[in-house]
Write a protein that holds these residues in place. Structure first.
Motif, mmCIF file in Angstrom:
data_model
loop_
_atom_site.group_PDB
_atom_site.id
_atom_site.type_symbol
_atom_site.label_atom_id
_atom_site.label_comp_id
_atom_site.label_asym_id
_atom_site.label_seq_id
_atom_site.Cartn_x
_atom_site.Cartn_y
_atom_site.Cartn_z
ATOM 1 N N ASP A 133 44.116 36.314 36.855
ATOM 2 C CA ASP A 133 44.440 37.282 35.809
ATOM 3 C C ASP A 133 43.771 38.622 36.079
ATOM 4 O O ASP A 133 44.405 39.677 36.008
ATOM 5 C CB ASP A 133 43.967 36.765 34.433
ATOM 6 C CG ASP A 133 44.834 35.624 33.928
ATOM 7 O OD1 ASP A 133 45.915 35.399 34.510
ATOM 8 O OD2 ASP A 133 44.427 34.967 32.948
ATOM 9 N N SER A 134 42.466 38.557 36.384
ATOM 10 C CA SER A 134 41.734 39.812 36.557
ATOM 11 C C SER A 134 42.211 40.543 37.812
ATOM 12 O O SER A 134 42.280 41.772 37.837
ATOM 13 C CB SER A 134 40.224 39.548 36.598
ATOM 14 O OG SER A 134 39.793 39.259 37.900
ATOM 15 N N ALA A 169 44.028 44.172 37.552
ATOM 16 C CA ALA A 169 43.451 45.311 38.273
ATOM 17 C C ALA A 169 44.503 45.994 39.140
ATOM 18 O O ALA A 169 44.600 47.221 39.185
ATOM 19 C CB ALA A 169 42.277 44.843 39.134
ATOM 20 N N ARG A 170 45.312 45.164 39.814
ATOM 21 C CA ARG A 170 46.359 45.724 40.656
ATOM 22 C C ARG A 170 47.348 46.522 39.815
ATOM 23 O O ARG A 170 47.689 47.668 40.142
ATOM 24 C CB ARG A 170 47.091 44.592 41.383
ATOM 25 C CG ARG A 170 48.182 45.077 42.327
ATOM 26 C CD ARG A 170 49.135 43.954 42.703
ATOM 27 N NE ARG A 170 49.906 43.481 41.533
ATOM 28 C CZ ARG A 170 50.793 42.490 41.587
ATOM 29 N NH1 ARG A 170 51.002 41.854 42.728
ATOM 30 N NH2 ARG A 170 51.443 42.119 40.493
ATOM 31 N N ASP A 171 47.764 45.924 38.707
ATOM 32 C CA ASP A 171 48.828 46.545 37.925
ATOM 33 C C ASP A 171 48.358 47.734 37.098
ATOM 34 O O ASP A 171 49.175 48.438 36.501
ATOM 35 C CB ASP A 171 49.482 45.497 37.023
ATOM 36 C CG ASP A 171 50.200 44.438 37.863
ATOM 37 O OD1 ASP A 171 50.528 44.744 39.027
ATOM 38 O OD2 ASP A 171 50.407 43.321 37.360
ATOM 39 N N ALA A 172 47.047 47.950 37.036
ATOM 40 C CA ALA A 172 46.536 49.121 36.315
ATOM 41 C C ALA A 172 46.683 50.393 37.151
ATOM 42 O O ALA A 172 46.430 51.495 36.668
ATOM 43 C CB ALA A 172 45.069 48.902 35.932
ATOM 44 N N GLY A 184 40.067 44.835 45.052
ATOM 45 C CA GLY A 184 38.805 44.471 45.690
ATOM 46 C C GLY A 184 37.632 44.589 44.735
ATOM 47 O O GLY A 184 36.781 43.691 44.657
ATOM 48 N N LEU A 185 37.576 45.687 43.996
ATOM 49 C CA LEU A 185 36.454 45.874 43.070
ATOM 50 C C LEU A 185 36.492 44.826 41.961
ATOM 51 O O LEU A 185 35.453 44.328 41.529
ATOM 52 C CB LEU A 185 36.485 47.283 42.467
ATOM 53 C CG LEU A 185 36.137 48.409 43.440
ATOM 54 C CD1 LEU A 185 36.271 49.769 42.761
ATOM 55 C CD2 LEU A 185 34.732 48.240 44.008
ATOM 56 N N ALA A 186 37.700 44.495 41.517
ATOM 57 C CA ALA A 186 37.818 43.490 40.456
ATOM 58 C C ALA A 186 37.326 42.128 40.937
ATOM 59 O O ALA A 186 36.776 41.345 40.157
ATOM 60 C CB ALA A 186 39.275 43.390 39.997
ATOM 61 N N TYR A 187 37.512 41.880 42.223
ATOM 62 C CA TYR A 187 37.070 40.589 42.771
ATOM 63 C C TYR A 187 35.561 40.441 42.612
ATOM 64 O O TYR A 187 35.060 39.449 42.084
ATOM 65 C CB TYR A 187 37.458 40.488 44.248
ATOM 66 C CG TYR A 187 37.249 39.119 44.861
ATOM 67 C CD1 TYR A 187 38.232 38.160 44.812
ATOM 68 C CD2 TYR A 187 36.042 38.805 45.498
ATOM 69 C CE1 TYR A 187 38.048 36.899 45.369
ATOM 70 C CE2 TYR A 187 35.840 37.553 46.058
ATOM 71 C CZ TYR A 187 36.846 36.604 45.990
ATOM 72 O OH TYR A 187 36.648 35.360 46.549
ATOM 73 N N ARG A 188 34.836 41.455 43.049
ATOM 74 C CA ARG A 188 33.376 41.383 42.907
ATOM 75 C C ARG A 188 32.986 41.354 41.431
ATOM 76 O O ARG A 188 32.090 40.611 41.034
ATOM 77 C CB ARG A 188 32.704 42.580 43.585
ATOM 78 C CG ARG A 188 31.206 42.629 43.291
ATOM 79 C CD ARG A 188 30.485 43.682 44.107
ATOM 80 N NE ARG A 188 29.083 43.723 43.725
ATOM 81 C CZ ARG A 188 28.607 44.424 42.714
ATOM 82 N NH1 ARG A 188 29.432 45.158 41.974
ATOM 83 N NH2 ARG A 188 27.321 44.402 42.419
ATOM 84 N N ALA A 217 47.546 38.757 44.256
ATOM 85 C CA ALA A 217 47.486 40.207 44.060
ATOM 86 C C ALA A 217 47.151 40.907 45.375
ATOM 87 O O ALA A 217 47.855 41.838 45.810
ATOM 88 C CB ALA A 217 46.460 40.562 42.985
ATOM 89 N N LEU A 218 46.092 40.426 46.017
ATOM 90 C CA LEU A 218 45.691 41.010 47.303
ATOM 91 C C LEU A 218 46.814 40.915 48.318
ATOM 92 O O LEU A 218 47.175 41.896 48.982
ATOM 93 C CB LEU A 218 44.445 40.285 47.830
ATOM 94 C CG LEU A 218 44.007 40.663 49.244
ATOM 95 C CD1 LEU A 218 43.608 42.131 49.314
ATOM 96 C CD2 LEU A 218 42.862 39.777 49.727
#
Lengths: 219, 219
Positions: free
Chosen positions: A61-62, A66-69, A83-87, A125-126
């Motif tokens: 979800d996150s 993040a991608r769709d934002a 990438g940032l959302a992953y961390r 997403a990635l």
DNA sequence: TGTACATCAGTGAACGCGCGTTCACTGATGTAC
DNA sequence: TGTACATCAGTGAACGCGCGTTCACTGATGTAC
């Protein structure tokens, strides 16, 4: 009620770690008796499986959010955001991260066919962003090693949010994933003393390096 | 006798995983009673600590041996050898790898001051090679982020096999370490389905990318 | 509206097991006279 | 050479605890006539 049990389980996992999870402790905290839980999860392992699936879903979800934002045509921005959302997810829920990517729980056998969809979705997403970059000619693919024929079929099993991704995109995605996973897992285990709380800066730098290496310079 | 206990412990860790380790199971396998172990390890956690230190020492040994098997002036060869030895150790002893880099054991608090020397030594081979590359002008350092002043002191604590290494070498070493750790930890957890048993090829490719990114092209 | 019944979440006791740790002890070994 | 003693690794019983799981049960709820 199922949800309440899982929530209590998460609280205990956050505090004591996944390997210490126990039905009796959950029941105690909820003010019920242990056998009551069996009305909702027939076995302890079924609860664990549900938690793993929830963790993957939450991570997915996150990632997708993040991608769709970021606007669809800003692929580089989407890559960075994902990438940032992953961390961010990992440092917010370190024990969930350990549960899905860390040491296997003793005696627990992951039912792959149940967990796979949410697990694959968490990477979709990635993968979709990388595939987008490839399609628009922004992926530096010249030197990538060929994907061996015997692995093509397993590549094709990886769902990528509806659309298919090429093997080369999947290779790049796996490499990038391994890099961010490496940093994140060392960070949440407290294994990077020199950087300590500055994990964010190191992480952003690695993301720049990833970009340098896999993304074509814009003409 | 201490050694025999640890050996039995390793056998059980290899089979059932570190979180399932128990004094009574060790004693049973050795044909002695559990209290006998207390003559050699005053507490269960002391045994765990000894195992962790041994694991780091074993990893460090293999790293240093791999480095020193390549002539001192062939720094690139030393980098490659050290990197390959890292994965080799991890796939040979996946449960040891999990013990030192995976999910923390519930209820066990790592005594950092005891473990640190062997832990730092396990990275010293890589660090020394990177520092050597830097000193001979082969390290691509232009774009590296500066090391914040508050972390300099912790950098200086990292022993590097006698000699000191510059902060920039340590930064590069940490980044490279995170990359190989990421791939290795995903591989031994069985989380890279597309590559499966072909982890070696993927790993070698990542090592080429590392070289592309951090090592100056020879003129 | 009132009674009989079915449903079913949750209880409490129990089973059999495992754990780390303590304690007083045994019994073999080796040393000192 | 022979006896008395100290050392000390290992034993067996016990303590108090926790675990997952089973089982017959209770007792509230809601439905059907």
């Amino acid at each position: 009620m199922q949800a309440a049990i899982k929530e209590t389980a998460w609280r205990q996992i956050a505090e004591f770690g996944a390997p210490a999870l126990s039905l009796r402790t959950i029941a105690r905290e909820m003010g019920i008796t242990a056998p009551a839980i069996y009305n909702y999860f027939p076995r302890r392992d079924d609860l664990v499986t549900a938690l793993i699936i929830d963790a993957f879903t939450s991570l997915g979800d996150s990632q997708l959010a993040a991608r769709d934002a970021v606007p669809e045509d800003d692929l580089l921005g989407r890559l960075l955001a994902t990438g940032l959302a992953y961390r961010q997810w990992a440092v917010t829920y370190p024990q969930r991260y350990h549960l899905i990517f860390g040491t296997p729980l003793p005696g627990y056998e992951t039912p792959e066919e149940q967990v796979h969809p949410s697990g694959a979705r968490s990477l979709s997403a990635l993968i979709s962003v990388i595939e987008g970059l490839r399609l628009s000619g922004q992926l530096r693919v010249a030197d990538l090693p060929p994907v061996k024929a015997e692995y093509r079929s397993s590549f094709e099993e990886w769902p990528t949010d509806g659309s298919q991704a090429s093997p080369v995109s999947l290779s790049v995605a796996v490499l990038i994933w391994a890099r961010v996973h490496g940093l994140v897992s060392l960070e949440i285990s407290g294994k990077i003393p020199p950087f300590g709380p500055d994990g964010d800066a190191l992480y952003r730098f690695e993301m720049e390096l990833i970009q340098q290496q896999f993304i074509e310079d814009q003409p």
